[in-house]
Scaffold this active site. Structure first.
Site, PDB file in Angstrom:
ATOM      1  N   HIS A  99      -6.966  10.352   6.446  1.00 54.03           N
ATOM      2  CA  HIS A  99      -7.703   9.989   6.993  1.00 54.03           C
ATOM      3  C   HIS A  99      -8.572  11.020   7.582  1.00 54.03           C
ATOM      4  CE1 HIS A  99     -11.202   7.829   8.044  1.00 54.03           C
ATOM      5  NE2 HIS A  99     -10.309   6.121   7.584  1.00 54.03           N
ATOM      6  N   GLU A 116     -11.280   0.997  -0.799  1.00 55.59           N
ATOM      7  CA  GLU A 116     -10.100   0.029  -0.956  1.00 55.59           C
ATOM      8  C   GLU A 116     -11.041  -1.414  -0.070  1.00 55.59           C
ATOM      9  OE1 GLU A 116      -7.275   0.998   2.260  1.00 55.59           O
ATOM     10  OE2 GLU A 116      -7.591   2.810   2.194  1.00 55.59           O
ATOM     11  N   ASP A 134      -3.330   7.846  -3.017  1.00 51.58           N
ATOM     12  CA  ASP A 134      -3.233   6.134  -2.035  1.00 51.58           C
ATOM     13  C   ASP A 134      -3.614   5.202  -2.833  1.00 51.58           C
ATOM     14  OD1 ASP A 134      -2.908   5.061  -0.118  1.00 51.58           O
ATOM     15  OD2 ASP A 134      -5.104   5.850   1.411  1.00 51.58           O
ATOM     16  N   ASP A 136       0.922  -1.038  -0.013  1.00 56.04           N
ATOM     17  CA  ASP A 136       0.330  -0.012  -0.123  1.00 56.04           C
ATOM     18  C   ASP A 136       0.808   1.140   0.292  1.00 56.04           C
ATOM     19  OD1 ASP A 136      -2.112   2.187   0.496  1.00 56.04           O
ATOM     20  OD2 ASP A 136      -3.360   1.027   1.605  1.00 56.04           O
TER      21      ASP A 136
END
Ligand code: MN
Ligand code: MN
Length: 294
Positions: free
Chosen positions: A165, A191, A97, A86
């Site tokens: 986030h 995700e 991301d 990731d």
């Protein structure tokens, strides 16, 4: 809204993230050093003109997220494993991301297909004005239809400048609490994560995973914490960083952790020890469309 420059940076961050993600399978093989994978991903991001938005996460088998190599990591990729890489790229805090799962001789290639299909279908539900809660049922249904189980407590999320986030989660299951609608001029990470049908289907926290971030913008008044704080704020702001990236400040970092100026993310593992697969893309919205940047 994003001005032209911000739009360019978001798209460039996405382009770099995509190129690096596409190189990941060639870096992940049986016996490969996890530290070399992390270093390789992060230096490739820099070479292409970006900065890592967070340390490269290499999460193997039942680890779902939040493991990066400590400074002298001797971990290698084991045979028969599922390896999730990731990675994040930012340009002046504007973030992409993305994640990919590599099967290293494991029996779970179909689980990777399940999360990739769930991701594709999840992304199709990202429409301005559409309900964020519509993603979960689509993701869950896709994963279950392929014989797997979604991880209920790992989610997508909204992203803001210098904030990976934003506090808004995008659930991967139906019935989970989710608020609001997709807004124009926003950045979202979708995700999905899957595991085996017999698994608990959730992650729990384990030991710290060498990924930290500044939680309080409060400059310490004594050395060496003051210098460490200045370095961290200058280089990363509130973005996550690796212990590897601040080796000279190890002691100050531990003091700041104890004083709760810093937070260290725990490794997240599947509660019943079952392997996890993940796929992730970043989607941005304008006033009329949504664009996958990664
Ligand atoms: Mn990610
Ligand atoms: Mn993410």
């Amino acid at each position: 809204m994003f001005d032209e420059e911000e739009m360019e940076k978001l798209l460039l961050a996405g382009k770099i993230a995509k190129i690096v993600r596409q190189a990941v399978p060639s870096m992940v093989f049986e016996g490969a050093s996890v530290l070399r994978i992390c270093d390789g991903v992060e230096s490739e991001i820099a070479r292409l003109g970006g900065s890592p938005a967070f340390p490269c996460n290499v999460s193997i088998n039942d680890i779902g997220a939040h493991y990066t190599s400590p400074p002298s990591d001797t971990t290698v990729v084991p045979a028969g494993s599922l390896v999730k890489v990731d990675l994040g790229v930012h340009i002046e805090g504007l973030i992409a991301d993305t994640a990919v799962t590599v099967s290293v001789g494991s029996d779970f290639e179909d689980m990777i297909k399940a999360v990739e299909l769930a991701l594709e279908r999840g992304i199709q539900t990202v429409k301005i004005g559409g309900r964020i809660g519509d993603v979960g049922p689509v993701v869950e249904k896709t994963i279950r239809s392929m014989g797997y189980r979604p991880i209920r407590n790992l989610t997508g999320h909204q992203i803001e400048q210098y904030t990976i986030h934003s506090g808004l989660s995008i659930p991967n299951v139906s019935g989970a609490e989710s608020v609001g609608k997709f807004q124009p001029w926003s950045v979202y990470a979708i995700e999905p994560f899957a595991t085996l049908p017999k698994a608990a289907g959730e992650v729990r926290e384990r030991e710290p995973g060498n990924i930290l971030h500044l939680v309080k913008l409060k400059r310490p008044k004594t050395e060496p914490q003051m210098g460490a704080y200045d370095e961290i704020y200058r280089k990363f702001r509130t973005l996550p960083f690796a212990r590897r990236w601040v080796v000279g400040s190890g002691k100050a970092v531990n003091t700041m952790l104890a004083e709760r100026l810093l937070y260290e993310y725990p490794v997240l593992v599947e509660a019943s020890g079952m392997p996890i697969a993940q796929a992730e893309h970043t989607v941005i919205t304008t006033d009329k469309e949504s664009i996958v940047t990664t």
